[in-house]
Design an enzyme around this catalytic site. Structure first.
Site, PDB file in Angstrom:
ATOM      1  N   ASP A 115      83.733  70.033  67.812  1.00 20.15           N
ATOM      2  CA  ASP A 115      84.481  71.250  68.266  1.00 20.15           C
ATOM      3  C   ASP A 115      85.881  71.863  67.011  1.00 20.15           C
ATOM      4  OD1 ASP A 115      83.269  72.684  70.556  1.00 20.15           O
ATOM      5  OD2 ASP A 115      84.208  70.871  71.706  1.00 20.15           O
ATOM      6  N   ASP A 174      76.378  75.771  71.726  1.00 26.88           N
ATOM      7  CA  ASP A 174      77.917  76.357  71.150  1.00 26.88           C
ATOM      8  C   ASP A 174      78.032  76.007  69.636  1.00 26.88           C
ATOM      9  OD1 ASP A 174      77.273  75.258  73.747  1.00 26.88           O
ATOM     10  OD2 ASP A 174      79.428  75.260  74.063  1.00 26.88           O
TER      11      ASP A 174
END
Ligand code: GLY
Length: 395
Positions: A115, A174
């Protein structure tokens, strides 16, 4: 019809009538939204401890919920502040943007998950774009190098999470979003391998993550050494075979962004087909804010995901930049409707309410019993970004 559903339907009907009658031009709406955000975020900043990042708001305890700086969303608050500062020039907002940027700087060497793009590019990327401070660029380049260590040549993809639950080598849709930092870094003084990694990841994802209708699985579980697909699963969606709404937003945004950097038609066509899946989906409501999963059989009695709507709006506005008139009109009209819906009473907080967040009604992880029908910091971020994109490209 259950009472909650009746209330929601009535509010939506009022909303639709309001906007059908609302002749307020987008220029006014965007300007007033940034003024609102400026005030609302001054309220939000008062409710958070100095060493934490805002996550959401618990209405029953009237508390803003916060997380540590290594949380995947730690870049969205500083990023939103930078975008608000860019539009309003308010020094108090800038001060908070700088303070929180410094707070997360140590994440630049964080390698425990994928992330880092969300954390470091949505924050430092906006800060650098606005200030051109070379220190911010250095931090982005270091972060990109850190993220690249999660690339596994055997599977030609970046590993999202280390072995977790039943997954051996999980890659989630994602992850497309984190490629932006890699390609940008590669084109701004970083190693050219960073772009190659991003391209490899995007190609592997096209190959394995999509169904024939261009909806996306959430998680592909790989053998990280050979690239063999071990399973096509979900973590946050309704089922392995469903289309989790935010995942479709990440996919749309991700391939549109990859086309921006590479001009590879394959990515443009992927984004167009994903847009078709979203916009032609029979469960997409009239206000264009999706339910949390396109395939939840209980639709319409399930929560929306305003964050998915904001991400899709921002992505559609960019996609509109790369196509011809009629197609562009379709994307921009839909994105405009999403923004108008999000700015209306159904989704939009009043000043001093909602813990200081701008939008209500996002859903983080319904099957995890987490963040259901609440404000989420990244919904605000992509809403701010979409408004800026509309202003820059379509006014
Ligand atoms: N990347 C995590 C999420 O979209 O919830």
């Amino acid at each position: 019809m259950p009472l909650q559903r009746l209330i929601t339907a009535t509010l939506l009907a009022i909303n639709t009538i309001t906007f059908a009658q609302n002749k307020q031009p987008m220029s006014k709406l965007i300007q007033s939204e940034y003024q609102f955000a400026n005030k609302q975020y001054k309220y939000l900043m008062k409710g958070i401890p100095r060493d934490k990042m805002p996550q959401s708001y618990n209405a029953s305890s009237n508390q803003v919920t916060t997380r540590d700086i290594t949380w995947w969303c730690s870049g969205f608050y500083p990023g939103s502040l930078w975008m608000i500062y860019e539009q309003t020039s308010d020094p108090e907002i800038k001060k908070e943007a700088e303070r929180t940027l410094h707070l997360i700087e140590t994440n630049k060497t964080f390698t425990r998950d994928h992330d880092l793009g969300f954390m470091m590019f949505n924050s430092f990327g906006n800060a650098y774009r606005i200030t051109k401070d070379p220190l911010y660029k250095e931090i982005i380049l270091t972060s990109a190098e850190s993220l690249s260590t999660r690339f596994h040549p055997g599977m030609q993809a970046i590993l999202s999470w280390d072995k977790m639950a039943d997954f051996k080598g999980p890659v989630i849709i994602d992850n497309m979003m984190n490629l932006e930092m890699l390609v940008w870094a590669s084109q701004n003084g970083g190693d050219k391998k960073l772009k190659e990694i991003a391209i490899a990841h995007a190609n592997t994802t096209i190959k394995n993550h999509f169904r024939p209708d261009y909806s996306s699985y959430h998680v592909i579980d790989y053998d990280i050494n050979t690239g063999q697909v071990l399973g096509k699963k979900t973590f946050q969606g309704y089922s392995d075979s469903s289309a989790w709404a935010r995942g479709q937003g990440w996919a749309l945004y991700g391939y549109t962004m990859m086309y921006r950097f590479t001009k590879d038609e394959k990515y443009l066509n992927q984004a167009r087909n994903i847009a078709k899946f979203i916009l032609n989906n029979p469960t997409l409501p009239k206000d264009k804010i999706p339910y949390w999963d396109f395939n939840d059989p209980k639709i319409p009695d399930v929560p929306r995901d305003a964050s998915a709507g904001a991400i899709m709006a921002s992505a559609l506005l960019e996609l509109g930049q790369y196509v011809k008139t009629d197609e562009r009109k379709n994307y921009v009209d839909n994105a405009r409707q999403m923004l108008i819906s999000l700015s209306g009473a159904q989704y939009h907080a009043k000043l001093g309410e909602n813990g200081g967040f701008i939008l209500m009604h996002s859903t983080g992880g319904l099957p995890l019993h987490s963040e259901i029908d609440v404000p989420l910091i990244y919904a605000d971020y992509y809403y701010m970004e979409a408004l800026k994109r509309y202003k820059d490209w379509y006014l």
